[in-house]
Design an enzyme around this catalytic site. Sequence first.
Site, PDB file in Angstrom:
ATOM      1  N   ASP A  97       0.877  -1.174   0.000  1.00 40.61           N
ATOM      2  CA  ASP A  97       0.000   0.000   0.000  1.00 40.61           C
ATOM      3  C   ASP A  97       0.910   1.218   0.000  1.00 40.61           C
ATOM      4  O   ASP A  97       1.733   1.397   0.917  1.00 40.61           O
ATOM      5  CB  ASP A  97      -0.876   0.030   1.260  1.00 40.61           C
ATOM      6  CG  ASP A  97      -1.959  -1.056   1.255  1.00 40.61           C
ATOM      7  OD1 ASP A  97      -2.045  -1.799   0.265  1.00 40.61           O
ATOM      8  OD2 ASP A  97      -2.704  -1.146   2.245  1.00 40.61           O
ATOM      9  N   ASP A 102     -13.378  -3.683  -1.215  1.00 42.11           N
ATOM     10  CA  ASP A 102     -13.086  -3.294   0.176  1.00 42.11           C
ATOM     11  C   ASP A 102     -14.375  -3.410   1.002  1.00 42.11           C
ATOM     12  O   ASP A 102     -15.017  -2.401   1.316  1.00 42.11           O
ATOM     13  CB  ASP A 102     -12.601  -1.834   0.223  1.00 42.11           C
ATOM     14  CG  ASP A 102     -11.337  -1.617  -0.593  1.00 42.11           C
ATOM     15  OD1 ASP A 102     -10.398  -2.414  -0.479  1.00 42.11           O
ATOM     16  OD2 ASP A 102     -11.295  -0.639  -1.365  1.00 42.11           O
TER      17      ASP A 102
HETATM   18  O1  1PR Z   1     -10.559   2.985  -5.108  1.00 45.16           O
HETATM   19  O2  1PR Z   1      -9.697   2.381  -7.330  1.00 45.16           O
HETATM   20  O3  1PR Z   1      -8.760   4.331  -6.124  1.00 45.16           O
HETATM   21  O4  1PR Z   1      -8.295   2.034  -5.395  1.00 45.16           O
HETATM   22  C1  1PR Z   1      -7.737   2.284  -4.151  1.00 45.16           C
HETATM   23  C2  1PR Z   1      -7.101   1.013  -3.689  1.00 45.16           C
HETATM   24  O5  1PR Z   1      -6.401   1.306  -2.492  1.00 45.16           O
HETATM   25  C3  1PR Z   1      -8.100  -0.081  -3.392  1.00 45.16           C
HETATM   26  O6  1PR Z   1      -7.618  -1.292  -3.922  1.00 45.16           O
HETATM   27  C4  1PR Z   1      -8.143  -0.154  -1.877  1.00 45.16           C
HETATM   28  O7  1PR Z   1      -8.223  -1.499  -1.439  1.00 45.16           O
HETATM   29  C5  1PR Z   1      -6.794   0.416  -1.473  1.00 45.16           C
HETATM   30  N1  1PR Z   1      -6.857   1.201  -0.225  1.00 45.16           N
HETATM   31  C6  1PR Z   1      -7.449   2.396  -0.074  1.00 45.16           C
HETATM   32  N2  1PR Z   1      -7.271   2.822   1.197  1.00 45.16           N
HETATM   33  C7  1PR Z   1      -6.596   1.882   1.841  1.00 45.16           C
HETATM   34  C8  1PR Z   1      -6.175   1.918   3.238  1.00 45.16           C
HETATM   35  O8  1PR Z   1      -5.628   0.949   3.764  1.00 45.16           O
HETATM   36  N3  1PR Z   1      -6.443   3.019   3.907  1.00 45.16           N
HETATM   37  N4  1PR Z   1      -5.660  -0.266   1.229  1.00 45.16           N
HETATM   38  C9  1PR Z   1      -6.331   0.854   0.946  1.00 45.16           C
HETATM   39  C10 1PR Z   1      -6.223  -1.407   1.212  1.00 45.16           C
HETATM   40  C11 1PR Z   1      -5.916  -3.506   1.765  1.00 45.16           C
HETATM   41  C12 1PR Z   1      -5.037  -4.568   1.324  1.00 45.16           C
HETATM   42  C13 1PR Z   1      -4.034  -4.882   2.377  1.00 45.16           C
HETATM   43  C14 1PR Z   1      -4.582  -6.189   2.876  1.00 45.16           C
HETATM   44  C15 1PR Z   1      -3.584  -7.026   3.582  1.00 45.16           C
HETATM   45  N5  1PR Z   1      -5.297  -2.268   1.681  1.00 45.16           N
HETATM   46  O9  1PR Z   1      -4.508  -4.426   0.087  1.00 45.16           O
HETATM   47  O10 1PR Z   1      -2.825  -4.873   1.798  1.00 45.16           O
HETATM   48  O11 1PR Z   1      -5.699  -5.922   3.693  1.00 45.16           O
HETATM   49  O12 1PR Z   1      -3.195  -6.451   4.749  1.00 45.16           O
HETATM   50  P1  1PR Z   1      -2.689  -7.305   5.973  1.00 45.16           P
HETATM   51  O13 1PR Z   1      -2.031  -8.516   5.416  1.00 45.16           O
HETATM   52  O14 1PR Z   1      -1.720  -6.428   6.668  1.00 45.16           O
HETATM   53  O15 1PR Z   1      -3.895  -7.633   6.811  1.00 45.16           O
HETATM   54  P2  1PR Z   1      -9.408   3.004  -6.003  1.00 45.16           P
END
Ligand code: 1PR
Length: 548
Positions: free
Chosen positions: A246, A401
């Site tokens: 991320d 999400d």
């Molecule tokens: O909506 O098309 O602009 O895409 C934004 C992207 O960014 C989406 O794929 C969304 O999942 C991701 N995103 C947005 N905000 C966050 C955040 O964390 N604040 N991250 C985010 C999402 C989730 C996973 C993470 C897993 C594993 N991250 O990708 O890596 O949950 O984590 P873990 O193993 O530590 O539990 P758009």
Amino acid sequence: MKVKVFGDIEGGLNFENEANGKMITFLDYGAGNVRSLINAIERLGETVKIVSSGGDILSAEKLVFPGVGAFGNMMRILNHKNYVEPLKTYLNSNRPYFGICLGLQALFEGSEEAPEVNGLGFIPGLVKRFDIDRSVPHIGWNGLNFKQSSHIFTGLRGDEKFYFVHSYYVVPKDPAVILTTTDYGCEFVSSIQKGNILATQFHPEKSGSSGLRLLQNFIEAAQGPASLDFRSQGTRLAKRIIACLDVRSNDQGDLVVTKGDRYDVRECGQVRNLGKPVELARRYYEEGADEITFLNITGFRDFPLEDMPMLEVLKQTSRNVFVPLTIGGGIRDYTDKDGRRYTALEVAAEYFRSGADKISIGSDAVLIVEDYVKAGRKSGQSSIEEISRVYGNQAVVISIDPRRVYVNSPDEVGHHAIETTIPGPKDERYCWYQCTINGGREGRNLDAVTLARVCEQLGAGEILLNCIDRDGTNAGFDLELIKAVKKAVCIPVIASSGAGCAAHFYEVFTATEAEAALAAGIFHRREVALGDVKKFLSGKVEVRLCRP
Ligand code: 1PR
């Protein structure tokens, strides 16, 4: 660097040669990620010349033709550029040719994917779509059944896996051209050789050190032993382990890998900084990651084409990382401050040119499906449809999400609800998974199962299934969510969020039919090494073990 990029012609990369010596002529017809293959060839010390006329094909000493996208689109472009006759002449002269994926399929007479278009017809036979009881596209690392020996296998063990991503496979009339087959619901032809004409369905440039070795053997016309096993023992698709990064700018303006706890990436008010994207991606590649995913988590409010550092991260990563790269965040239509409109397809194209193999769409997918549900039909113009039409379904991942919403009865809401073994705060026995947009900030009136199902119909090739309730908790994957979504679609599902130990990967692969599992926090914090997850799974679950 042996080549210099100086422009962009008709969607393809345009390179100026800087050096002479051994020269690989490279046929880029302008679809998908060709940067990785160029990087792989350069890594082997070669110079790449990009075809810009039929004459370049006729004068080539060694021709490499990677293909990504759709058969019909490819053949139309080859015809439009007047490359078809030079290609036929080149092939008939039996000079070295290496075709990859569509570069293999192009050699045949035609394809079920576009029956109205002729192929090159160099090899009698057709290209057919998988009609199997498995997820299609066939995505991931699978092995080879060797049918005959070839110099391209020099130095390889017989049990190495290569990266596949395709929905169609070739059926040659003459079995004598078959080099290898692979098993996936059926036994299909995964590489062919006729004289000096070689072609693989798999992507050597995405197959780590095994793939680089194979490419090197082609380039050097290697001679030597390969420890191949000609008893057909069958091959198995490996479960993929994916490292996710991320990425966002921190308060100091540096692009960092961060990690949230249920999507909250701040600790004591500061964005957590867990490392540099390019360095971390390389580390995971070396530890044996089967894919790397970058999520530009503030993409929903920034415009990626102005976010040059992110494009630079991809370019730099693809120089050293030879496994598939996915990028997500901000893939949608956009109007800039000067009123110029960019389509999601243009944004995606820039990512592909910078080294991405797949793009992932988050927020926009939710809005598209809401429109679809309201209208009761496809618009034909959504980003999912447009990008998959040009780059193929396999290039479009939907990142979901969702978070749990508890209810007392499945009839209480008009959503796909499941009975859960993890009751809610008021002892509710049912829940549905609410889709969110803008990084989990906004819940919508749409469930994850419907989202996945509709996105598949619109042309998505894979689902990246996050879970806000589990993200960053180390509590294990939400198996109930994964089972519900997996049951609703035929495309591969990547389980994400919550991995806390190697046993959680075993659990998700045995309790659900997820094709891949993704983790972030445990790898970034070095709680568990990616290679150790593979070692733990080895012998219990089919995984790809890297060459030493
Ligand atoms: O909506 O098309 O602009 O895409 C934004 C992207 O960014 C989406 O794929 C969304 O999942 C991701 N995103 C947005 N905000 C966050 C955040 O964390 N604040 N991250 C985010 C999402 C989730 C996973 C993470 C897993 C594993 N991250 O990708 O890596 O949950 O984590 P873990 O193993 O530590 O539990 P758009």
